[in-house]
Write a protein that holds these residues in place. Structure first.
Motif, PDB file in Angstrom:
ATOM      1  N   GLY A 238      10.608 -35.006  61.258  1.00 52.95           N
ATOM      2  CA  GLY A 238      10.526 -36.157  62.159  1.00 52.95           C
ATOM      3  C   GLY A 238      10.203 -35.710  63.568  1.00 52.95           C
ATOM      4  O   GLY A 238      10.073 -34.513  63.843  1.00 52.95           O
ATOM      5  N   THR A 239      10.110 -36.682  64.450  1.00 54.18           N
ATOM      6  CA  THR A 239       9.620 -36.416  65.799  1.00 54.18           C
ATOM      7  C   THR A 239      10.478 -35.399  66.551  1.00 54.18           C
ATOM      8  O   THR A 239       9.944 -34.542  67.256  1.00 54.18           O
ATOM      9  N   VAL A 240      11.810 -35.497  66.410  1.00 55.92           N
ATOM     10  CA  VAL A 240      12.674 -34.589  67.180  1.00 55.92           C
ATOM     11  C   VAL A 240      12.374 -33.122  66.845  1.00 55.92           C
ATOM     12  O   VAL A 240      12.104 -32.320  67.739  1.00 55.92           O
ATOM     13  N   ALA A 249       7.604 -23.237  69.008  1.00 51.03           N
ATOM     14  CA  ALA A 249       7.384 -22.446  67.792  1.00 51.03           C
ATOM     15  C   ALA A 249       5.911 -22.059  67.666  1.00 51.03           C
ATOM     16  O   ALA A 249       5.042 -22.624  68.319  1.00 51.03           O
ATOM     17  N   ASP A 250       5.665 -21.073  66.818  1.00 50.21           N
ATOM     18  CA  ASP A 250       4.296 -20.701  66.482  1.00 50.21           C
ATOM     19  C   ASP A 250       3.834 -21.451  65.241  1.00 50.21           C
ATOM     20  O   ASP A 250       2.654 -21.723  65.072  1.00 50.21           O
ATOM     21  N   VAL A 251       4.787 -21.739  64.355  1.00 50.16           N
ATOM     22  CA  VAL A 251       4.464 -22.387  63.085  1.00 50.16           C
ATOM     23  C   VAL A 251       5.450 -23.519  62.837  1.00 50.16           C
ATOM     24  O   VAL A 251       6.662 -23.353  63.038  1.00 50.16           O
ATOM     25  N   LEU A 252       4.918 -24.666  62.416  1.00 48.01           N
ATOM     26  CA  LEU A 252       5.750 -25.799  62.023  1.00 48.01           C
ATOM     27  C   LEU A 252       5.506 -26.102  60.545  1.00 48.01           C
ATOM     28  O   LEU A 252       4.354 -26.245  60.129  1.00 48.01           O
ATOM     29  N   PHE A 253       6.566 -26.174  59.772  1.00 50.84           N
ATOM     30  CA  PHE A 253       6.465 -26.606  58.374  1.00 50.84           C
ATOM     31  C   PHE A 253       6.789 -28.094  58.321  1.00 50.84           C
ATOM     32  O   PHE A 253       7.800 -28.528  58.882  1.00 50.84           O
ATOM     33  N   ASP A 258       1.886 -37.735  51.206  1.00 48.58           N
ATOM     34  CA  ASP A 258       0.546 -38.014  50.672  1.00 48.58           C
ATOM     35  C   ASP A 258      -0.500 -37.704  51.750  1.00 48.58           C
ATOM     36  O   ASP A 258      -0.152 -37.250  52.849  1.00 48.58           O
ATOM     37  N   ALA A 259      -1.756 -37.985  51.446  1.00 52.10           N
ATOM     38  CA  ALA A 259      -2.840 -37.620  52.364  1.00 52.10           C
ATOM     39  C   ALA A 259      -2.712 -38.359  53.697  1.00 52.10           C
ATOM     40  O   ALA A 259      -2.917 -37.779  54.763  1.00 52.10           O
ATOM     41  N   ALA A 260      -2.352 -39.638  53.626  1.00 49.50           N
ATOM     42  CA  ALA A 260      -2.229 -40.418  54.865  1.00 49.50           C
ATOM     43  C   ALA A 260      -1.103 -39.847  55.724  1.00 49.50           C
ATOM     44  O   ALA A 260      -1.253 -39.663  56.937  1.00 49.50           O
ATOM     45  N   GLY A 261       0.000 -39.555  55.073  1.00 53.23           N
ATOM     46  CA  GLY A 261       1.132 -38.958  55.791  1.00 53.23           C
ATOM     47  C   GLY A 261       0.742 -37.623  56.389  1.00 53.23           C
ATOM     48  O   GLY A 261       1.123 -37.293  57.517  1.00 53.23           O
ATOM     49  N   ALA A 262      -0.013 -36.860  55.637  1.00 55.59           N
ATOM     50  CA  ALA A 262      -0.436 -35.540  56.112  1.00 55.59           C
ATOM     51  C   ALA A 262      -1.255 -35.680  57.391  1.00 55.59           C
ATOM     52  O   ALA A 262      -1.090 -34.914  58.348  1.00 55.59           O
ATOM     53  N   ARG A 263      -2.156 -36.679  57.406  1.00 60.93           N
ATOM     54  CA  ARG A 263      -3.007 -36.922  58.575  1.00 60.93           C
ATOM     55  C   ARG A 263      -2.156 -37.318  59.782  1.00 60.93           C
ATOM     56  O   ARG A 263      -2.299 -36.778  60.876  1.00 60.93           O
ATOM     57  N   ASP A 264      -1.222 -38.253  59.547  1.00 61.41           N
ATOM     58  CA  ASP A 264      -0.398 -38.773  60.652  1.00 61.41           C
ATOM     59  C   ASP A 264       0.490 -37.684  61.250  1.00 61.41           C
ATOM     60  O   ASP A 264       0.614 -37.566  62.463  1.00 61.41           O
ATOM     61  N   ILE A 265       1.122 -36.937  60.370  1.00 59.78           N
ATOM     62  CA  ILE A 265       2.056 -35.910  60.855  1.00 59.78           C
ATOM     63  C   ILE A 265       1.310 -34.850  61.668  1.00 59.78           C
ATOM     64  O   ILE A 265       1.746 -34.444  62.745  1.00 59.78           O
ATOM     65  N   LEU A 266       0.150 -34.452  61.165  1.00 57.89           N
ATOM     66  CA  LEU A 266      -0.625 -33.439  61.878  1.00 57.89           C
ATOM     67  C   LEU A 266      -1.042 -33.962  63.252  1.00 57.89           C
ATOM     68  O   LEU A 266      -0.959 -33.245  64.262  1.00 57.89           O
ATOM     69  N   ALA A 267      -1.458 -35.225  63.272  1.00 57.40           N
ATOM     70  CA  ALA A 267      -1.873 -35.816  64.549  1.00 57.40           C
ATOM     71  C   ALA A 267      -0.698 -35.848  65.524  1.00 57.40           C
ATOM     72  O   ALA A 267      -0.844 -35.531  66.708  1.00 57.40           O
ATOM     73  N   GLU A 268       0.464 -36.229  65.007  1.00 61.51           N
ATOM     74  CA  GLU A 268       1.635 -36.302  65.892  1.00 61.51           C
ATOM     75  C   GLU A 268       2.006 -34.908  66.419  1.00 61.51           C
ATOM     76  O   GLU A 268       2.264 -34.737  67.616  1.00 61.51           O
ATOM     77  N   ALA A 269       2.021 -33.932  65.511  1.00 59.32           N
ATOM     78  CA  ALA A 269       2.393 -32.571  65.927  1.00 59.32           C
ATOM     79  C   ALA A 269       1.409 -32.052  66.969  1.00 59.32           C
ATOM     80  O   ALA A 269       1.793 -31.442  67.969  1.00 59.32           O
TER      81      ALA A 269
END
Lengths: 395, 444
Positions: A238-240, A249-253, A258-269
């Motif tokens: 999540g956002t926090v 960090a250097d790496v975030l896991f 799903d694909a849509a979630g993958a897109r959104d999370i990457l954009a947010e990060a």
């Protein structure tokens, strides 16, 4: 396109709660050096980037927030940092990333332990930062009162505040690690017989960190580690936690469903990293639980549940998994961290079948080249943050 | 009936972060690279030593607010190195020094039990205490502990650790794939301890390790330290005594205290530290020792060593001139920080040193060499073997923890030349027997 990175998450007998009952599992060996060495050797055979070694300061439990009374699942675990050190001299090239809890531990000890892991592995060390505070952890240390967490209380303001504070503390913790690793300039040790000086003391630095939960003066007792800064990683849902990783960090896991979630999370990060002035400096990995050799249905039946992870589960043939990884990589993920459902069987299947498939597609390396973990991830070796302060001293 | 010959316990100590380690020698290697630790540990194992021993660092020493620059500094995290050494050694015990003031029992007990698992039962812990606020500046709680509470905390810390190690029974892991039972009982690892220093409860994560309890060492010659040593139940205690006249009463005292606490004979080993210098002849060895001492203690180093007692800035005094005429200033702000105080009564120590300097016409540096450059075992290999053996057979100790002025190869010549002599006379094993450190130390 950038090189695809493959990591593997190691935990006990595997990520499925019934993993230990699989005919290929070796449950009596979970607490032996031989077991961990064999897993690391297998990951190295597969040319993987790094392994993470999971850890918590609490006993495993089916209830995320409290110890349970079950006897049918793996209970008990060793300290991940020491497992990492134990396997380091028996391996090469492979990065080794143990999990460290930040809530009750001393940043000074963790900084020297990870720096030392970097020495004993010749520059292959990292750390996965994890906040604590769950399942009676505070009572085990007996020093702080933290609110008891549960699913029911999770949204209460008091609990939310406590969680946010744990992440603030983790941010301070990482800051202290990084400063301590930089507290010796690379060239601090001079062994200058003429002046009788072993070090140039101007090249050592007090870090003078003053935070909410702790203050640390420094410098470290351990000279700057081979990588300068060992790899810092964190898992987030999540956002926090994304913000913590974006800042430090250097790496975030992450665990997109799903694909849509993958897109959104990457954009947010990415946007959080940009906000933190670190655009392009955060590499995002997607976590996937994988069944390649083991059988999901059988294990779910043994466990009596199919709900045990927030990460996406992939149980298809190896081509499907490769497709999925390729898709994530095209979206902009630096790589994936595969969590084998059963160890060692699903890890062996990764090296035997998935890696050759990815190599066939031209996505994955066919040999190791860079000896350090940072180097393999395309990260430079940073200059010490205090080194400029030493300029002008008598060199 | 003659007394049976005692087996000498030998520990190898590497990583002097002090004046004893000579870095200016062309053969001096890295004090931080893993290769140095590997070489020293493998050499100790080649010499059938009982264990390898690492000290601990929690803060770099400072002089007048500036980090020491004249001595070797910089060391690794001890437990991390020991875990790595478990890969490159097979029998050697692995003992780390860890402070009870700036750690918490839950985390440290977990690490020590883990090391014991991952080394097949070769883990040991040297319990030390401190209370200085200077070191505390690197830790969450700062200088929280009153000096008089050091032993209370240490004793309770060890008690909590032992309770944690006992929280799993040896047969708690069932791991029966057929029946689906992994642990024998639902509360494996449960523990609670309610004391003055620690009020803790929960579940310990590490199943019982091969030794059950890692081997525990402890230092401390004060009366309360000795009580802790025997009542709290360590397996070995450091001794500061190197002459039989001093060492034998200490040895007897420890044995008597242990017996009073109901512990079987031989359950508390007494181990002084010691250094050695070898030569082809005795005269060679003495000459070599002089050279080493001069390399260990430069003029500047001599001033700083004396400052630890004077507690004054002595940098203005000529190292080749007489001792400073001023008196020590024990109540002034500390000149040297991060180093344990070794002299409780500075005025008396200085008076004693003045007498020595007058008698021998010593300069400041020569006095420092005399006091701080002392080496316990100097001579031919046969002489050193004789003295070590006689000291142990006459109950001055059960063995020694040996260090050298040279990292990492200082132990090599001891293993090549002295060890075979000790083996010949039956005072040191020819092969390891048993697998755990407790086995190797012949703990009852």
């Amino acid at each position: 396109m950038t090189q695809l990175h493959l990591a593997v998450g190691l935990d006990g007998a595997g990520w499925h709660p019934a993993a230990w009952r699989s005919s290929t599992a070796r449950p009596p060996e979970l607490f032996t050096a031989a077991y961990w060495k064999s897993l690391v050797a297998e990951a190295q055979r597969g040319l993987l980037d790094f392994v993470t070694i999971d850890d918590t300061l609490t006993i495993q439990s089916a209830d995320h927030f409290a110890a349970d009374e079950r006897t049918d699942q793996v209970r008990g675990r060793l300290d991940a940092g020491l497992i990492a050190a134990r396997v380091a001299p028996a391996s090469a090239y492979l990065g080794i990333v143990p999990t460290v809890t930040t809530t009750h531990t001393e940043p000074f000890h963790v900084a020297t332990a990870i720096a030392t892991l970097d020495y004993v592995s010749d520059g292959r060390a990292g750390v996965q930062i994890r906040t604590g505070g769950l399942g009676g952890e505070a009572a085990q240390f007996g020093r702080r009162n933290l609110p008891t967490l549960s699913w029911e209380r999770l949204q209460e303001p008091e609990v939310q505040l406590a969680v946010a504070e744990r992440f603030d503390e983790a941010a301070e913790f990482i800051e202290v690690l990084r400063r301590l690793w930089d507290s010796w300039d690379d060239d601090a040790e001079i062994r200058d017989a003429a002046t009788g000086r072993f070090i140039d003391r101007d090249r050592l630095h007090h870090i003078d960190f003053v935070g909410r939960e702790f203050s640390v003066r420094g410098p470290s007792i351990t000279p700057r580690p081979p990588q300068g800064q060992p790899l810092v990683t964190a898992l987030g849902h999540g956002t926090v936690p994304y913000r913590l990783a974006a800042r430090q960090a250097d790496v975030l896991f992450v665990t997109p469903a799903d694909a849509a979630g993958a897109r959104d999370i990457l954009a947010e990060a990415r946007s959080l990293a940009e906000e933190a002035g670190r655009a392009g400096e955060l590499q995002v990995f997607a976590d996937l639980v994988v069944f390649l050799d083991s059988h999901q249905d059988e294990l779910d039946e043994l466990a009596g549940t199919d709900s045990y992870t927030e990460a996406r589960i992939l149980a298809g043939p190896v081509e499907e998994l490769a497709d999925h990884i390729e898709e994530l990589h095209q979206l902009g993920y630096a790589g994936v961290r595969l969590r084998p459902a059963v160890l060692p069987a699903d890890l062996t299947a990764i090296t035997d079948r998935l890696v050759p498939e990815l190599q066939r597609r031209g996505l994955f390396r066919t040999g190791y080249d860079e000896p350090t973990l940072r180097g393999r991830l395309g990260l430079t070796r940073p200059a010490g943050r205090y080194a400029h302060l030493s300029n002008g001293s008598a060199r | 009936m003659t007394k049976p010959r005692k087996q000498i316990i030998l520990g190898a100590y590497l990583g002097g972060v002090n004046h004893q380690t000579v870095w200016s020698d062309p053969a001096a290697g890295s004090q931080i690279e893993f290769a140095s630790f590997r070489h020293a540990a493998q050499t100790a194992e080649r010499g059938k030593f009982d264990f390898f021993f690492l000290a601990e660092g929690l803060a770099l020493r400072e002089r007048l607010g500036q980090v020491f620059d004249q001595d070797v500094i910089g060391r690794p995290n001890a437990l991390t190195v020991l875990a790595a050494l478990a890969e490159v050694t097979e029998h050697l015990g692995l003992i780390g020094t860890v402070n009870t003031t700036f750690n918490e029992p839950y985390e440290l007990a977990r690490q020590l039990a883990t090391l014991d698992h991952l080394s097949g039962g070769r883990a040991g812990w040297n319990v030390v205490t401190s209370s200085d606020a200077f070191t505390g500046q690197n830790f969450r709680r700062g200088g929280f502990l009153a000096r008089e509470d050091r032993y209370v905390r240490a004793e309770e810390f060890v008690a909590v650790a032992r309770r944690l190690w006992d929280s799993w029974a040896a047969d708690d892991i069932v791991a029966d794939q057929e029946s689906g039972q992994f642990v024998r009982r639902s509360d494996a690892g449960s523990f609670a301890f309610h004391g003055q220093q620690f009020d803790v409860s929960g579940r310990f994560t590490v199943p019982r390790s091969p030794q059950g309890h890692p081997v525990i060492l402890q230092a401390g010659v004060s009366a309360e330290g000795r009580e802790f040593a025997t009542g709290g139940g360590p397996d070995a205690i450091f001794s500061p005594y190197h002459t039989l006249a001093e060492a034998q009463p200490f040895y007897r005292d420890i044995q008597e205290r242990a017996a009073r606490h109901g512990r079987p004979a031989g359950s508390v080993k007494v181990l002084p530290g010691g250094a050695f210098v070898l030569g082809d002849t005795e005269a060679d060895a003495i000459e070599r020792q002089r050279e080493i001492a001069r390399a260990q203690i430069s003029g500047r180093g001599a001033q700083i060593l004396l400052e630890t007692v004077w507690n004054r800035d002595l940098s203005g005094y000529d190292p080749d001139g007489p001792l400073p005429e001023v008196d020590p200033d024990p109540d002034g702000p500390p000149v040297i920080q991060g180093r344990a105080r070794i002299h409780q009564n500075p005025a008396a120590t200085v008076a004693q040193w003045r007498a020595i300097a007058d008698q021998h016409k010593y300069s400041l540096r020569e006095l420092a060499v005399h006091v701080f450059g002392h080496v316990e075992f100097v001579g031919t290999p046969a002489q050193v073997a004789d003295r070590l053996d006689a000291f142990v057979q006459n109950d001055g100790s059960d063995g020694f923890i040996l260090g050298s002025h040279l990292t990492p190869t200082g132990l090599d010549e001891f293993v090549d030349k002295v060890v075979p002599l000790l083996q010949e006379r039956g005072s040191l094993r020819a092969e390891y027997e048993g697998t755990t450190l407790s086995d190797i130390l012949l703990l009852p």
